[in-house]
Structure formats: structure tokens, C-alpha cells
Design an enzyme around this catalytic site. Structure first.
Site, short mmCIF file in Angstrom:
data_model
loop_
_atom_site.label_atom_id
_atom_site.label_comp_id
_atom_site.label_asym_id
_atom_site.label_seq_id
_atom_site.Cartn_x
_atom_site.Cartn_y
_atom_site.Cartn_z
N GLU A 111 37.58 39.11 37.34
CA GLU A 111 37.60 38.10 38.47
C GLU A 111 38.16 38.83 39.40
OE1 GLU A 111 40.75 34.92 39.96
OE2 GLU A 111 39.76 34.50 37.83
N CYS A 157 43.90 32.55 43.12
CA CYS A 157 42.60 33.02 43.33
C CYS A 157 41.71 32.01 43.82
CB CYS A 157 42.21 33.77 41.87
SG CYS A 157 42.35 32.41 40.70
#
Length: 502
Positions: A261, A298
Site C-alpha cells: 500500500e 493513508c
């Protein structure tokens, strides 16, 4: 507070070969053992030695192991909160909530594997009399892939680190794990590693099923990714660092999957009717989401797209909210430095409505503005700034909003704020947006990722390196499994979960 001082390999706590010093937000620094390629080799070999026995354990036994890890983490709750807040600067409530999320996902995975549906078992019985050719007996099941390397994340010292989602899902799948702890919170990582070690001993799991290595240099991470016994990698971090590791995985003599990620600006589309009806409320709510946790999520909503003719109420409310926001401590010196660089990059190409700034580890939020033409022509504006910096992009009309959506790179999330009158425009955007993100929200904000069966936390590159995977939710387990078909294999030789009547 901690009973160990180094690396956990094959059930033993080892020192050396070097030392590095932590850089906590508060309190005294502490020295920690620094890893090496030799220690990585020992941990990977221990994981491989443990693989056959661990993969053969029952789902119930692995589920009990995951529950035991959760119990051991909770038993160390006060120590984890104390060192976690000191190292990261996060408030106690945030660490307590993240600890609950970490233990909750361990228990969720335990319940999920007890049920067995994730194995996707299939059986085509033999048809010996079929013409023109008989059909053999075919049985298929998902099987664990082998030892997995996990990199601790800087922004989630618990939920995406030592016993976080990558580790929990790999262990649930039946794969041993070797964790490289993040040097920004080494004490937090080590206490959690102690909890996993205690759970291994309590449940009688193979000692090599979990390893933990400190590392403050690239050597440990590179050695871990390159090790021939490692079969997959889980990573949450920067685009630059993740892409370097991804390339190492691809360059191996036998390439392995890299579940990374890497970066997302999580665009929010404010559609005209909703913006006209509640622009000021949207501005206040967006500012609150942007500044939550100093923007170090995130899923931080760093990009807003709206019609220029309806922009002012939103902008006025957002500016007022950000102007009143107090500075917050960032998680690490490196993160604060990267935030300062991001501010300079965005400020050089846009109009500053509320200038952001960073001093030491203190971060102030900021709001910047540009138009769609400039945004689409300047790739730098679409790169993530990790911190509480927001960019508003104005469009001339619906057609330009659709063009901007089409020009977006991959994202973890995309958000639509809409009223009933916006449904026609939303319907035109949806086919584009579902190709851009792993999660699409309506009338909410993306900060906060629910740990649940249906959650998808991933997306097309650069949000993640594998658009078909998620790092949150029970589907995360599937990353560390592969389908195997057994043809005419005697029942006694089949994996337990494939045998008749079991």
C-alpha cells in the site's frame, strides 16, 4: 517495561550485531539491537522449518493462536500505550483505539477461519462412465504459500505493524511470518513481538512461526525481500520505498508477490446540489477529517473537486476551520521532513488559501487551490503529501469534472457528496470511479477503515501494487493462499479440510 532487548528468531531473543537509538516524541531515547542479513537468513530459515507443521495445524488451532495473540496484547495494554505515546506523539485515546482494532482484527480472522468458507473448497466427483472420456475425481482448495515478510508501518504502530493486518492474515492463512519492525516505534513493536512470542508458547505453535527483527537501515529490508525462502511481502509505506521493494521482488530469480500500500490522495467530489445546499458544513467536516491525526492516515482526504461557481461557502468554512487548528506532533522526524517538502512542492504551483508549515515534528494544516486545467497538466499535484495538507481543484462544468475523474491515478478511496438532484452526474461518474479506487463512499469521509468482511483497502497502482487484493478485512487472508487441485488423490493423503465428511 520490556523484558527483551533484541530480535526474536526461532523462539530466542538475540542481540546485535549493532545498535541504533530511537527518536521518541517525548521522553528519553533508547538503544535497540540493529539487524543484519545474517539474522534475516536465520529468521527465514526458521520460518521455513516451521511451515510444514504450521500449515498442517487445524483451523481451530490456528484460530486459538490468533485469539491468544490478542489476549497477550491486551495483557500488555498499559505498557503498549505508554511507550507508543512516547515514541509516536499520538494521544493515549488513539493508541487505545488502535490496540482495540488490532486485537479485534485478530479475533475476526480467528472466527473467519473457524468457519472455513475462505478455503473455497470445490469437488467434481469422478465420472468413470462419461463418454468419450471418463472424468477423474477433482478436488480444489486454497493452501498457504509459505513464509511471509511483513514491514511495520510508520503511521499505525499497532494495526499495520508487528501483529497488524498483514501478520494476522498471513498467520490465519497458515503462513509463518518474519516482521521487520519500524525504527520510528521500535519499543512498541518489540512489546507486541513479546506478546506473539508468549502466545506461541501458550498454544504450542512451532517456534519459527513468527520472527521479529529490528532494522534502521535498508540492509535488513532488502535482505528480507530477496531471501529465497520468503514467498510474499506485505508493506504499508511510501511510494518511493514501496516501489523499490516491489522492484526487488520482481527482480528475484523467482519473483514473488508484493502486497504494497503505497500512496493515495483520496479525492472527494462535491457535486453541485450538495455543495449549494451545505457547502459550509462540508467545509468544516472536511477540515476535521483532513487534520485528524495530523493527516497521517493513508485515507486522508487530500483532494477536493468541486464546481468553481459554488466553491466559496466551502472554501470559507474550510479556511476558517484550518486557521483555528492547533499544530500537531508528527509520527517521526522523517515524516515531518517529508511533509515540509510536500508543502514546498504544492505551494510552488498553486494558490495558498491557508499556508501549511512544519517546524521540527510540529505540523500546521494548509489549504491550497488550483483549477482542473493546471491539475491535469502537472503530475506533481496528484502525488500524496502525507500530512494535513488539502488541495481544492475547481472545475468549469460537469464535463470537466468527468475528465478530471478519468485522469486520476489509482486510489484507496473516492468520495461522492451528493443530493438527489446530483444522481445523474453521479451515475456518469460511477463507471469511471469504480475503476480508480478500492472503496467508494457517499456522503461521508474516508478516514476510518472498518475491519469487516466486506471492507476493501487497496486499489489500482499507486494506491497498491495488487489491485485484486485488500489489506483490511477477511479477504486479506486470500493474499497468502494459492489454489491447489488434487486429482484422484486417496482420501487419506488429502489436506484435512478436503477429506470426505470433514
Amino acid at each position: 517495561m520490556m523484558t527483551q532487548t533484541g530480535h526474536l528468531i526461532a523462539g530466542e531473543w538475540l542481540d546485535g550485531p549493532g545498535r541504533f537509538r530511537s527518536a521518541p516524541a517525548t521522553g528519553a531515547a533508547r538503544d535497540y539491537a540493529s539487524g543484519s542479513a545474517d539474522l534475516v537468513d536465520r529468521a527465514a530459515r526458521a520460518a521455513e522449518d516451521a511451515f510444514a507443521a504450521y500449515a498442517a495445524t487445524s483451523r481451530a488451532a490456528r484460530a486459538d493462536f490468533l485469539d491468544a495473540i490478542a489476549d497477550q496484547i491486551e495483557a500488555r495494554a498499559e505498557a503498549i500505550t505508554a511507550i507508543g505515546t512516547a515514541e509516536t506523539g499520538l494521544p493515549e485515546a488513539r493508541l487505545q483505539g488502535e490496540r482495540g482494532r488490532t486485537t479485534g482484527q485478530l479475533r475476526l480472522f480467528a472466527d473467519h477461519i473457524r468457519q472455513g468458507g475462505y478455503l473455497d473448497r470445490r469437488h467434481d466427483p469422478a465420472l468413470p462412465d462419461r463418454q468419450p472420456l471418463p472424468r477423474p475425481d477433482l478436488r480444489a482448495i486454497q493452501r498457504p504459500i509459505g513464509p511471509v515478510a511483513v514491514f511495520g508501518a510508520s503511521n499505525f504502530p499497532l494495526a499495520f505493524s508487528t501483529a497488524g493486518g498483514d501478520t494476522a492474515s498471513a498467520l490465519a492463512a497458515g503462513c509463518p511470518v518474519v516482521v521487520k519492525g519500524h525504527p520510528a516505534h521500535p519499543g512498541t513493536g518489540q512489546i507486541v513481538a513479546e506478546a506473539v512470542d508468549a502466545a506461541i508458547r501458550a498454544t504450542g505453535m512451532p517456534a519459527g512461526v513468527f520472527g521479529f527483527i529490528h532494522g534502521d537501515t535498508h540492509e535488513v529490508g532488502q535482505a528480507l525481500v530477496r531471501h529465497p525462502l520468503i514467498r510474499a511481502v506485505g508493506f504499508t509505506g511510501s511510494l518511493r520505498g514501496g516501489r523499490a521493494l516491489y522492484d526487488l521482488c520482481a527482480a528475484r530469480p523467482e519473483p514473488i508477490p508484493f502486497f504494497g500500500e503505497l500512496g493515495s490522495i483520496n479525492p472527494c467530489f462535491l457535486l453541485p446540489a450538495a455543495l449549494s445546499a451545505r457547502g459550509d458544513a462540508l467545509g468544516q467536516a472536511w477540515a476535521a477529517s483532513l487534520t485528524m491525526g495530523a493527516g497521517q492516515f493513508c485515507t486522508n482526504p487530500g483532494l477536493v473537486i468541486l464546481h468553481r461557481d459554488h466553491a466559496e461557502p466551502f472554501l470559507a468554512a474550510a479556511r476558517a476551520a484550518l486557521a483555528d487548528a492547533a499544530p500537531q506532533v508528527m509520527l517521526a522526524d522523517g515524516i515531518a521532513g517529508a511533509y515540509a517538502e510536500g508543502i514546498a512542492r504544492i505551494a510552488a504551483a498553486t494558490e495558498a488559501l491557508t499556508p501549511a508549515r512544519a517546524e521540527g515534528r510540529q505540523a500546521w494544516p494548509g489549504l491550497y487551490r488550483t483549477d482542473a486545467d493546471r491539475f491535469l497538466s502537472d503530475h506533481d499535484l496528484s502525488e500524496e503529501v502525507f500530512g494535513p495538507l488539502g488541495l481544492v481543484v475547481t472545475v468549469r462544468d460537469d464535463a470537466q469534472m468527468q475528465a478530471l475523474a478519468q485522469g486520476l491515478a489509482g486510489q484507496l478511496t473516492v468520495t461522492l457528496h451528493l443530493d438527489d438532484a446530483d444522481h445523474d452526474l453521479a451515475a456518469r461518474l460511477m463507471p469511471v470511479l469504480e475503476r480508480k479506487a478500492g472503496r467508494i463512499l457517499a456522503n461521508g469521509w474516508p478516514t476510518g477503515v472498518e475491519v469487516a468482511d466486506a471492507m476493501v483497502h487497496g486499489g489500482p497502482y499507486p494506491a497498491s501494487t495488487n489491485f485484486g487484493a485488500t489489506s483490511v478485512g477477511t479477504l486479506a487472508i486470500r493474499r497468502f493462499l494459492r489454489p491447489v487441485c488434487f486429482q484422484n488423490i486417496p482420501t487419506a493423503l488429502l489436506p484435512t479440510d478436503l477429506r470426505d465428511g470433514e
